[in-house]
Design a protein around this motif. Structure first.
Motif, short mmCIF file in Angstrom:
data_model
loop_
_atom_site.label_atom_id
_atom_site.label_comp_id
_atom_site.label_asym_id
_atom_site.label_seq_id
_atom_site.Cartn_x
_atom_site.Cartn_y
_atom_site.Cartn_z
N SER A 72 -0.80 7.43 -6.92
CA SER A 72 -0.04 7.44 -5.66
C SER A 72 1.30 6.74 -5.83
N VAL A 77 -8.43 5.68 -1.35
CA VAL A 77 -8.25 5.15 -2.71
C VAL A 77 -6.80 5.33 -3.12
N ILE A 78 -6.14 4.24 -3.41
CA ILE A 78 -4.74 4.25 -3.80
C ILE A 78 -4.62 3.71 -5.22
N LYS A 79 -4.05 4.51 -6.11
CA LYS A 79 -3.87 4.11 -7.51
C LYS A 79 -2.39 3.87 -7.78
N ARG A 133 -4.18 -4.38 1.47
CA ARG A 133 -5.54 -4.72 1.89
C ARG A 133 -5.53 -5.61 3.13
N LYS A 171 -13.13 5.86 2.64
CA LYS A 171 -12.17 4.88 2.11
C LYS A 171 -10.99 5.60 1.48
N GLU A 187 -10.89 -3.12 4.83
CA GLU A 187 -11.82 -2.52 3.86
C GLU A 187 -11.68 -1.01 3.77
N VAL A 228 -9.25 0.57 2.63
CA VAL A 228 -8.44 0.97 1.48
C VAL A 228 -8.97 0.34 0.21
N VAL A 229 -9.01 1.12 -0.85
CA VAL A 229 -9.34 0.62 -2.18
C VAL A 229 -8.08 0.76 -3.03
N PHE A 230 -7.57 -0.37 -3.51
CA PHE A 230 -6.33 -0.36 -4.30
C PHE A 230 -6.67 -0.61 -5.76
N GLU A 231 -6.23 0.28 -6.62
CA GLU A 231 -6.48 0.15 -8.06
C GLU A 231 -5.14 0.07 -8.79
#
Length: 311
Positions: free
Chosen positions: A70, A10-12, A35, A8, A40, A42-45
């Motif tokens: 990011s 992960v993008i912050k 998204r 995955k 699925e 990518v995980v966006f935080e």
């Protein structure tokens, strides 16, 4: 995109405002759009406020440059050393309307600044957001003339140029990060400040400053930036999704910003805040008072830049 947990992406995304702010709502929309496009994989935080984590807002860009984040949004003031062209947006009364500003930023002027930021920092500048027309608020007295500003301590952005403007108006400018200002707003160090109405409300400034003067003395842009190395290392499909999501989130952000002043005005309680609307003559007095600063930068900056804003 692969959906195995170990692969995955992960993008912050970091910010410095309240959840209800225009910028954070647009950042959340950016994540939703990513998204939608990448599924699925990518995980966006969204870290909406690093200020609430005890860090100054000024840490955001270094955090992106180091790769801790990011993405972030930040006032273009933060990038005017890398791209001196952006000083144009720090000049008083230079932007006459949002349409004029975005015609310039979405065209040659914005591209000039983008190239400088991309070349001189570890960021990639994706889009320009609307940081609003800035107004004065203070706890001391109603401000209708430059004379009313005299001797009042005002918090300013960390912009030497803004400091010059407030000094010629008679203020005593104190440059500080928004974290410091919000922490000390109830004290005596800062008697005044300037911000768009949305920030005056969402940061709770209106609870400490009775007087709000609608000067619209500055219009601010914000840069949506990405860590350049992250961007370069993503697969083509991710870069395409980021570019498309950035464009769509920017359109949404600008739409929110255009409607914000009327929305905030409707929320302000007239028993708690006195909103001062300047007459044409009163506003003209402010324009005359800051003219020496404007003339100084007309001599220093390329005349072509002023032409982009029709100034």
């Amino acid at each position: 995109m692969p959906n195995n947990a170990s692969t995955k992406l992960v993008i912050k995304f970091g910010g410095y405002q309240e959840p209800a702010s225009i910028h954070n709502r647009a950042a959340a929309r950016f994540g939703e759009l990513l998204r939608e496009r990448l599924g699925e994989g990518v995980v966006f935080e969204l870290i909406g406020s690093i200020v609430k984590l005890g860090r100054p807002a000024g840490d955001l860009v270094p955090m992106v440059e180091r790769g801790e984040l990011s993405f972030c949004y930040m006032s273009t003031v933060r990038f005017s050393r890398a791209a001196p062209e952006l000083q144009l947006l720090e000049l008083p009364f230079i932007v006459t309307g949002r349409a004029v500003a975005f015609r310039a930023l979405d065209g040659e002027y914005g591209e000039l600044a983008r190239r400088q930021v991309n070349a001189k920092t570890a960021c990639r500048l994706l889009e320009y957001w609307d940081n609003g027309f800035r107004h004065l608020s203070n706890r001391v007295r109603p401000i209708r003339t430059p004379e009313d500003c005299r001797g009042i301590r005002i918090r300013t952005q960390t912009s030497e140029l803004h400091g010059e403007v407030f000094r010629v108006l008679g203020f005593e400018p104190i440059a500080s990060d928004i974290k410091e200002f919000v922490e000390q707003i109830g004290g005596e160090r800062f008697q005044a400040q300037d911000n768009p109405l949305t920030n005056i409300y969402n940061f709770g400034v209106h609870r400490h400053h009775r007087y709000i003067t609608l000067t619209a003395h500055f219009w601010g842009g914000s840069a949506l930036v990405c860590n350049a190395a992250h961007y370069a290392g993503w697969p083509a499909e991710v870069r395409a999704a980021v570019d498309a999501a950035a464009r769509d989130a920017t359109a949404y952000q600008r739409q929110l910003a255009a409607a914000a002043d009327a929305e905030i005005m409707a929320r302000l309680d007239p028993t708690e805040n006195d909103v001062i609307r300047l007459t044409e003559g009163e506003r003209a007095a402010f324009v005359r008072a800051v003219e020496p600063v404007l003339q100084k930068y007309r001599r220093q900056l390329d005349p072509k830049l002023f032409a982009f804003l029709g100034a």
